[in-house]
Design a protein around this motif. Structure first.
Motif, PDB file in Angstrom:
ATOM      1  N   ALA A   1       0.841  -1.200   0.000  1.00  0.00           N
ATOM      2  CA  ALA A   1       0.000   0.000   0.000  1.00  0.00           C
ATOM      3  C   ALA A   1       0.872   1.244   0.000  1.00  0.00           C
ATOM      4  O   ALA A   1       1.742   1.409   0.857  1.00  0.00           O
ATOM      5  CB  ALA A   1      -0.908   0.005   1.220  1.00  0.00           C
TER       6      ALA A   1
ATOM      7  N   LEU B   1       0.978   4.882   0.882  1.00  0.00           N
ATOM      8  CA  LEU B   1       0.188   5.685   1.816  1.00  0.00           C
ATOM      9  C   LEU B   1       0.175   7.168   1.452  1.00  0.00           C
ATOM     10  O   LEU B   1       1.128   7.701   0.889  1.00  0.00           O
ATOM     11  CB  LEU B   1       0.730   5.513   3.235  1.00  0.00           C
ATOM     12  CG  LEU B   1       0.716   4.087   3.791  1.00  0.00           C
ATOM     13  CD1 LEU B   1       1.284   4.073   5.206  1.00  0.00           C
ATOM     14  CD2 LEU B   1      -0.681   3.486   3.765  1.00  0.00           C
TER      15      LEU B   1
ATOM     16  N   SER C   1      -7.274   8.956  -0.446  1.00  0.00           N
ATOM     17  CA  SER C   1      -7.571   7.609  -0.930  1.00  0.00           C
ATOM     18  C   SER C   1      -8.243   7.704  -2.294  1.00  0.00           C
ATOM     19  O   SER C   1      -9.378   8.197  -2.408  1.00  0.00           O
ATOM     20  CB  SER C   1      -8.501   6.860   0.042  1.00  0.00           C
ATOM     21  OG  SER C   1      -7.852   6.572   1.256  1.00  0.00           O
TER      22      SER C   1
ATOM     23  N   GLY D   1      -2.582   2.172  -4.509  1.00  0.00           N
ATOM     24  CA  GLY D   1      -2.518   3.467  -3.845  1.00  0.00           C
ATOM     25  C   GLY D   1      -2.996   4.530  -4.803  1.00  0.00           C
ATOM     26  O   GLY D   1      -3.361   4.211  -5.942  1.00  0.00           O
TER      27      GLY D   1
ATOM     28  N   ALA E   1      -5.803   1.131   4.102  1.00  0.00           N
ATOM     29  CA  ALA E   1      -4.807   0.093   3.826  1.00  0.00           C
ATOM     30  C   ALA E   1      -4.962  -1.110   4.741  1.00  0.00           C
ATOM     31  O   ALA E   1      -4.726  -2.246   4.327  1.00  0.00           O
ATOM     32  CB  ALA E   1      -3.395   0.668   3.965  1.00  0.00           C
TER      33      ALA E   1
ATOM     34  N   ALA F   1     -11.738  -0.009   3.851  1.00  0.00           N
ATOM     35  CA  ALA F   1     -11.309  -0.293   2.480  1.00  0.00           C
ATOM     36  C   ALA F   1     -12.505  -0.436   1.546  1.00  0.00           C
ATOM     37  O   ALA F   1     -12.493   0.057   0.408  1.00  0.00           O
ATOM     38  CB  ALA F   1     -10.466  -1.565   2.451  1.00  0.00           C
TER      39      ALA F   1
ATOM     40  N   SER G   1      -9.866  -2.644  -4.752  1.00  0.00           N
ATOM     41  CA  SER G   1      -8.446  -2.865  -4.466  1.00  0.00           C
ATOM     42  C   SER G   1      -8.143  -4.283  -4.022  1.00  0.00           C
ATOM     43  O   SER G   1      -8.900  -4.899  -3.263  1.00  0.00           O
ATOM     44  CB  SER G   1      -7.973  -1.886  -3.386  1.00  0.00           C
ATOM     45  OG  SER G   1      -6.623  -2.115  -3.067  1.00  0.00           O
TER      46      SER G   1
ATOM     47  N   ALA H   1      -6.071  -2.946  -0.369  1.00  0.00           N
ATOM     48  CA  ALA H   1      -6.738  -2.223   0.714  1.00  0.00           C
ATOM     49  C   ALA H   1      -7.423  -3.181   1.685  1.00  0.00           C
ATOM     50  O   ALA H   1      -8.026  -4.173   1.286  1.00  0.00           O
ATOM     51  CB  ALA H   1      -7.760  -1.249   0.141  1.00  0.00           C
TER      52      ALA H   1
ATOM     53  N   ALA I   1      -3.207  -4.858   3.669  1.00  0.00           N
ATOM     54  CA  ALA I   1      -1.811  -4.541   3.337  1.00  0.00           C
ATOM     55  C   ALA I   1      -0.865  -5.123   4.388  1.00  0.00           C
ATOM     56  O   ALA I   1      -1.153  -5.097   5.588  1.00  0.00           O
ATOM     57  CB  ALA I   1      -1.609  -3.035   3.236  1.00  0.00           C
TER      58      ALA I   1
ATOM     59  N   LEU J   1       3.813  -1.329   3.971  1.00  0.00           N
ATOM     60  CA  LEU J   1       3.377   0.065   3.925  1.00  0.00           C
ATOM     61  C   LEU J   1       4.511   0.932   3.393  1.00  0.00           C
ATOM     62  O   LEU J   1       5.606   0.950   3.970  1.00  0.00           O
ATOM     63  CB  LEU J   1       2.961   0.541   5.318  1.00  0.00           C
ATOM     64  CG  LEU J   1       1.853  -0.262   6.011  1.00  0.00           C
ATOM     65  CD1 LEU J   1       1.534   0.358   7.375  1.00  0.00           C
ATOM     66  CD2 LEU J   1       0.601  -0.339   5.147  1.00  0.00           C
TER      67      LEU J   1
END
Length: 342
Positions: free
Chosen positions: A213, A215, A219, A256, A263, A269, A276, A279, A282, A285
């Motif tokens: 993911a 970050l 989102s 992402g 995540a 999510a 995803s 999401a 994850a 990160l």
């Protein structure tokens, strides 16, 4: 069993050789004794006879071979390998457009970090651990000039192994956080390199599918800002490079930009990133910059009781890891253990 115990168990089966260049450090002598007695790895220590004698005396140990785990102490400035390494270093620098004489290359090999990295480059050792005395900058410079970078990687990064006190909502006991220690303001290209390097680390250390993911405070376009755009671009670059490198979805999936809760938490999510594959579950990160990464790992460590192991250097063609100058002998032994598994 802790993750470090699992790494130790694995390292004992791999029978790797690791270079410890700072043989003048009493902590290295003590760590070498622990490593050899535990059967973790064979060691090559760089030290003059007087340096090693003093380090061992001050530590109150006498490290020695133990079964398959061998010990070699090399007085690197007087080694018969010096000419070979100097010639190879001069050739490598010339390929990069930086011509130096063999005499100057030989002087460079008098630096124990460069000589140690050459042992790794020529596959006399599987990896290197140093930094109890040397700076991180000196460590990285020697590693990337001698060992070079891994395919698809343009810059060094780092990862922390976060062993969680309570499993993540998806049930993971271990997450990787990157980059939390090396690159302050990565470009989109550098973020992509960090993600790809962390996938390799995850594969070698943890195993299974890396769910990566990227970050952000946004989102999937929920916010508009240059910082968000950078992360979005990093995802695009990563997906393209992963395709070119033949990284299958069995090995890693990437997505992402997404907020941290998207995540890690399935309910969030489903609301923010419905389609995803990452999401809500994850296990890797990728932080957008060093400030976020460093703050993030320390929050999880200090408030959630996680164990932060690392950081471990990524991006070099061979495993080369840095130590804190305040490290203990146990820290050195643990870093050697993980390096074997990388």
């Amino acid at each position: 069993m802790s993750i470090l115990d699992e790494f130790a168990k694995k390292a004992k089966t791999l029978k790797k050789t690791i270079v410890l260049p700072e043989g003048m450090d009493v902590r290295v002598a003590s760590a070498a004794d622990k490593i050899l007695k535990s059967g973790i790895a064979s060691l090559i220590v760089l030290a003059t006879p007087d340096e090693w004698k003093k380090s061992c005396a001050d530590a109150g140990v006498q490290p020695a071979a133990n079964g398959d785990c061998k010990l070699e102490v090399i007085d690197w400035c007087n080694s018969p390998l010096l000419d070979e390494f100097a010639n190879l270093y001069a050739e490598d620098r010339a390929k990069k457009g930086k011509n130096i004489s063999v005499d100057d290359a030989k002087k460079q090999m008098h630096n124990r970090l460069y000589f140690g990295n050459m042992l790794v480059k020529t596959e006399r050792a599987a990896g290197l651990v140093a930094g109890s005395i040397a700076s991180t900058g000196d460590m990285l410079k020697a590693a990337f000039q001698v060992v070079g970078t891994a395919p698809g990687i343009s810059k060094a990064s780092s990862t922390f192994i976060m062993e969680l006190k309570t499993p993540s909502p998806a049930g993971d006991n271990v997450l990787l956080f990157a980059d939390c220690a090396v690159n302050p303001c990565p470009t989109a290209e550098e973020l992509a390199g960090t993600a790809l390097a962390t996938v390799t680390t995850y594969k070698n250390l943890i195993g299974g599918q890396a769910r990566v993911a990227f970050l952000s405070f946004s989102s999937k376009g929920s916010a508009s800002h240059d910082l968000v755009t950078k992360v979005q671009e990093a995802v695009k670059i990563t997906l393209q490079k992963a395709k070119e490198m033949g990284i299958s979805e069995d090995v890693a999936v990437f997505d992402g930009e997404m907020q941290l809760d998207a995540a890690l938490v399935d309910k969030v999510a489903k609301a923010k990133c419905k389609e995803s594959k990452v999401a809500g579950r994850a296990n890797v990160l990728i932080f957008p910059d060093l400030q976020a990464g460093n703050i993030g790992y320390k929050l999880v460590e200090r408030l959630a009781g996680a164990t932060a192991i690392g950081p471990f250097i990524q991006g070099a063609a061979k495993p080369v890891n840095d130590l804190s100058r305040g490290c203990s002998a146990d820290d050195i032994a643990s870093t050697v253990t993980v390096t074997c598994c990388m």
